[in-house]
Design a protein around this motif. Sequence first.
Motif, PDB file in Angstrom:
ATOM      1  N   GLU A  56     125.737  38.712  71.554  1.00  0.00           N
ATOM      2  CA  GLU A  56     124.390  39.246  70.565  1.00  0.00           C
ATOM      3  C   GLU A  56     123.390  39.529  71.295  1.00  0.00           C
ATOM      4  OE1 GLU A  56     121.958  35.606  68.363  1.00  0.00           O
ATOM      5  OE2 GLU A  56     123.680  35.114  69.497  1.00  0.00           O
ATOM      6  N   VAL A  57     122.976  39.228  72.460  1.00  0.00           N
ATOM      7  CA  VAL A  57     121.757  40.164  72.895  1.00  0.00           C
ATOM      8  C   VAL A  57     121.557  41.930  72.635  1.00  0.00           C
ATOM      9  CG1 VAL A  57     120.410  40.716  75.260  1.00  0.00           C
ATOM     10  CG2 VAL A  57     120.725  38.081  74.532  1.00  0.00           C
ATOM     11  N   VAL A  58     123.119  42.078  73.981  1.00  0.00           N
ATOM     12  CA  VAL A  58     123.455  43.382  73.568  1.00  0.00           C
ATOM     13  C   VAL A  58     122.798  44.118  71.775  1.00  0.00           C
ATOM     14  CG1 VAL A  58     124.609  46.320  73.840  1.00  0.00           C
ATOM     15  CG2 VAL A  58     124.560  44.027  75.673  1.00  0.00           C
ATOM     16  N   ASP A  59     123.715  43.400  71.660  1.00  0.00           N
ATOM     17  CA  ASP A  59     123.655  43.806  69.478  1.00  0.00           C
ATOM     18  C   ASP A  59     122.450  43.934  68.900  1.00  0.00           C
ATOM     19  OD1 ASP A  59     126.593  44.463  70.011  1.00  0.00           O
ATOM     20  OD2 ASP A  59     126.839  42.924  68.754  1.00  0.00           O
ATOM     21  N   ASN A  60     121.379  42.689  69.294  1.00  0.00           N
ATOM     22  CA  ASN A  60     120.164  42.188  69.105  1.00  0.00           C
ATOM     23  C   ASN A  60     119.922  43.594  69.482  1.00  0.00           C
ATOM     24  OD1 ASN A  60     120.793  40.906  67.734  1.00  0.00           O
ATOM     25  ND2 ASN A  60     119.537  38.925  68.267  1.00  0.00           N
ATOM     26  N   LEU A  61     119.757  44.510  70.858  1.00  0.00           N
ATOM     27  CA  LEU A  61     118.498  45.380  71.479  1.00  0.00           C
ATOM     28  C   LEU A  61     118.469  46.680  70.756  1.00  0.00           C
ATOM     29  CD1 LEU A  61     117.550  47.348  73.649  1.00  0.00           C
ATOM     30  CD2 LEU A  61     119.154  46.716  75.210  1.00  0.00           C
ATOM     31  N   LEU A  62     120.085  47.120  70.742  1.00  0.00           N
ATOM     32  CA  LEU A  62     120.925  48.050  70.080  1.00  0.00           C
ATOM     33  C   LEU A  62     120.317  48.622  68.777  1.00  0.00           C
ATOM     34  CD1 LEU A  62     124.322  48.530  70.841  1.00  0.00           C
ATOM     35  CD2 LEU A  62     122.404  49.916  71.815  1.00  0.00           C
ATOM     36  N   ALA A  63     120.179  47.532  67.825  1.00  0.00           N
ATOM     37  CA  ALA A  63     119.448  47.037  66.554  1.00  0.00           C
ATOM     38  C   ALA A  63     118.216  47.639  66.606  1.00  0.00           C
ATOM     39  CB  ALA A  63     119.545  45.973  65.668  1.00  0.00           C
ATOM     40  N   GLU A  64     117.492  46.803  67.671  1.00  0.00           N
ATOM     41  CA  GLU A  64     115.938  47.457  67.334  1.00  0.00           C
ATOM     42  C   GLU A  64     115.404  48.813  67.515  1.00  0.00           C
ATOM     43  OE1 GLU A  64     113.406  44.969  66.710  1.00  0.00           O
ATOM     44  OE2 GLU A  64     114.742  43.413  66.362  1.00  0.00           O
ATOM     45  N   GLY A  67     116.502  51.325  65.366  1.00  0.00           N
ATOM     46  CA  GLY A  67     115.277  50.924  63.722  1.00  0.00           C
ATOM     47  C   GLY A  67     114.153  51.450  64.225  1.00  0.00           C
ATOM     48  N   MET A  68     113.831  51.539  65.600  1.00  0.00           N
ATOM     49  CA  MET A  68     112.875  52.426  66.595  1.00  0.00           C
ATOM     50  C   MET A  68     113.009  53.970  65.869  1.00  0.00           C
ATOM     51  SD  MET A  68     111.638  50.437  70.147  1.00  0.00           S
ATOM     52  CE  MET A  68     110.779  51.334  70.338  1.00  0.00           C
ATOM     53  N   ASN A  69     114.458  54.380  66.759  1.00  0.00           N
ATOM     54  CA  ASN A  69     114.483  55.255  66.358  1.00  0.00           C
ATOM     55  C   ASN A  69     114.311  56.007  64.751  1.00  0.00           C
ATOM     56  OD1 ASN A  69     114.939  56.187  68.771  1.00  0.00           O
ATOM     57  ND2 ASN A  69     117.011  55.714  68.951  1.00  0.00           N
ATOM     58  N   LEU A  70     114.790  55.368  63.948  1.00  0.00           N
ATOM     59  CA  LEU A  70     114.069  55.964  62.239  1.00  0.00           C
ATOM     60  C   LEU A  70     113.177  55.888  62.475  1.00  0.00           C
ATOM     61  CD1 LEU A  70     117.513  53.376  60.562  1.00  0.00           C
ATOM     62  CD2 LEU A  70     117.236  56.066  60.947  1.00  0.00           C
ATOM     63  N   GLU A  71     112.628  54.697  62.728  1.00  0.00           N
ATOM     64  CA  GLU A  71     110.916  55.305  62.084  1.00  0.00           C
ATOM     65  C   GLU A  71     110.591  55.597  62.941  1.00  0.00           C
ATOM     66  OE1 GLU A  71     107.509  53.832  60.785  1.00  0.00           O
ATOM     67  OE2 GLU A  71     109.647  53.204  60.344  1.00  0.00           O
ATOM     68  N   LYS A  72     110.935  56.859  64.085  1.00  0.00           N
ATOM     69  CA  LYS A  72     110.306  57.903  64.638  1.00  0.00           C
ATOM     70  C   LYS A  72     110.498  58.912  63.920  1.00  0.00           C
ATOM     71  CE  LYS A  72     110.552  57.720  69.210  1.00  0.00           C
ATOM     72  NZ  LYS A  72     111.139  57.662  70.928  1.00  0.00           N
ATOM     73  N   VAL A  73     111.887  58.631  63.617  1.00  0.00           N
ATOM     74  CA  VAL A  73     111.908  60.545  62.792  1.00  0.00           C
ATOM     75  C   VAL A  73     111.246  60.506  61.396  1.00  0.00           C
ATOM     76  CG1 VAL A  73     114.014  61.176  61.156  1.00  0.00           C
ATOM     77  CG2 VAL A  73     115.035  59.867  63.503  1.00  0.00           C
ATOM     78  N   SER A  74     111.448  59.290  60.587  1.00  0.00           N
ATOM     79  CA  SER A  74     110.298  59.130  59.336  1.00  0.00           C
ATOM     80  C   SER A  74     109.028  59.698  59.881  1.00  0.00           C
ATOM     81  CB  SER A  74     110.170  57.597  58.993  1.00  0.00           C
ATOM     82  OG  SER A  74     109.757  57.339  57.923  1.00  0.00           O
ATOM     83  N   LEU A  75     108.244  58.757  60.413  1.00  0.00           N
ATOM     84  CA  LEU A  75     106.952  59.346  61.524  1.00  0.00           C
ATOM     85  C   LEU A  75     106.732  60.990  62.203  1.00  0.00           C
ATOM     86  CD1 LEU A  75     105.541  56.525  63.280  1.00  0.00           C
ATOM     87  CD2 LEU A  75     104.902  56.553  60.921  1.00  0.00           C
ATOM     88  N   ALA A  76     107.816  61.797  62.343  1.00  0.00           N
ATOM     89  CA  ALA A  76     107.778  62.901  62.297  1.00  0.00           C
ATOM     90  C   ALA A  76     107.947  63.852  61.768  1.00  0.00           C
ATOM     91  CB  ALA A  76     109.105  63.234  63.181  1.00  0.00           C
ATOM     92  N   TYR A  77     108.752  63.101  60.641  1.00  0.00           N
ATOM     93  CA  TYR A  77     109.044  63.963  59.402  1.00  0.00           C
ATOM     94  C   TYR A  77     107.259  63.827  58.422  1.00  0.00           C
ATOM     95  CZ  TYR A  77     111.517  66.418  54.895  1.00  0.00           C
ATOM     96  OH  TYR A  77     111.492  66.822  54.607  1.00  0.00           O
ATOM     97  N   TRP A  78     107.044  63.144  58.459  1.00  0.00           N
ATOM     98  CA  TRP A  78     105.598  63.212  56.914  1.00  0.00           C
ATOM     99  C   TRP A  78     104.926  62.899  58.305  1.00  0.00           C
ATOM    100  CZ3 TRP A  78     103.450  62.045  53.729  1.00  0.00           C
ATOM    101  CH2 TRP A  78     102.181  61.889  53.326  1.00  0.00           C
ATOM    102  N   ALA A  79     104.982  63.608  59.876  1.00  0.00           N
ATOM    103  CA  ALA A  79     103.977  64.722  59.982  1.00  0.00           C
ATOM    104  C   ALA A  79     103.690  65.844  59.964  1.00  0.00           C
ATOM    105  CB  ALA A  79     103.870  64.441  61.495  1.00  0.00           C
ATOM    106  N   GLY A  80     105.721  65.633  59.624  1.00  0.00           N
ATOM    107  CA  GLY A  80     105.205  67.952  59.495  1.00  0.00           C
ATOM    108  C   GLY A  80     104.868  68.055  57.766  1.00  0.00           C
ATOM    109  N   VAL A  81     104.758  67.280  57.299  1.00  0.00           N
ATOM    110  CA  VAL A  81     104.552  67.314  55.582  1.00  0.00           C
ATOM    111  C   VAL A  81     102.723  67.637  55.664  1.00  0.00           C
ATOM    112  CG1 VAL A  81     104.335  65.818  53.226  1.00  0.00           C
ATOM    113  CG2 VAL A  81     106.784  65.987  54.682  1.00  0.00           C
TER     114      VAL A  81
END
Length: 96
Positions: A56-64, A67-81
């Motif tokens: 459960e701890v490992v799964d939660n860590l991987l999920a977080e 989520g951070m990586n998805l947000e980072k990609v989204s922010l990088a894309y928005w910065a490019g726009v």
Amino acid sequence: MNNEFVEVLKIIADKRMEVSLDSMFNEDCEYKKMEEKATVMGVAYDSLDLSPDVKEVVDNLLAERDGMNLEKVSLAYWAGVKDAIIILKELEIISF
């Protein structure tokens, strides 16, 4: 830029990002190699005999981290726009 315009632009950018990135991921050899390694590691992880608490701890860590990586990609894309808009304004191709 006014807030309403920015919000609409973010919605459009998010939809475009999905299409653009899916296409790029499918064509990128390095990404495909990383994806294959992650799949192999996922199978290895699933075969481990971990206690439910540890799993459960490992799964939660991987999920977080996912989520951070998805947000980072989204922010990088928005910065490019935003950068593209600034460049187009400076080149006097667009104005508002």
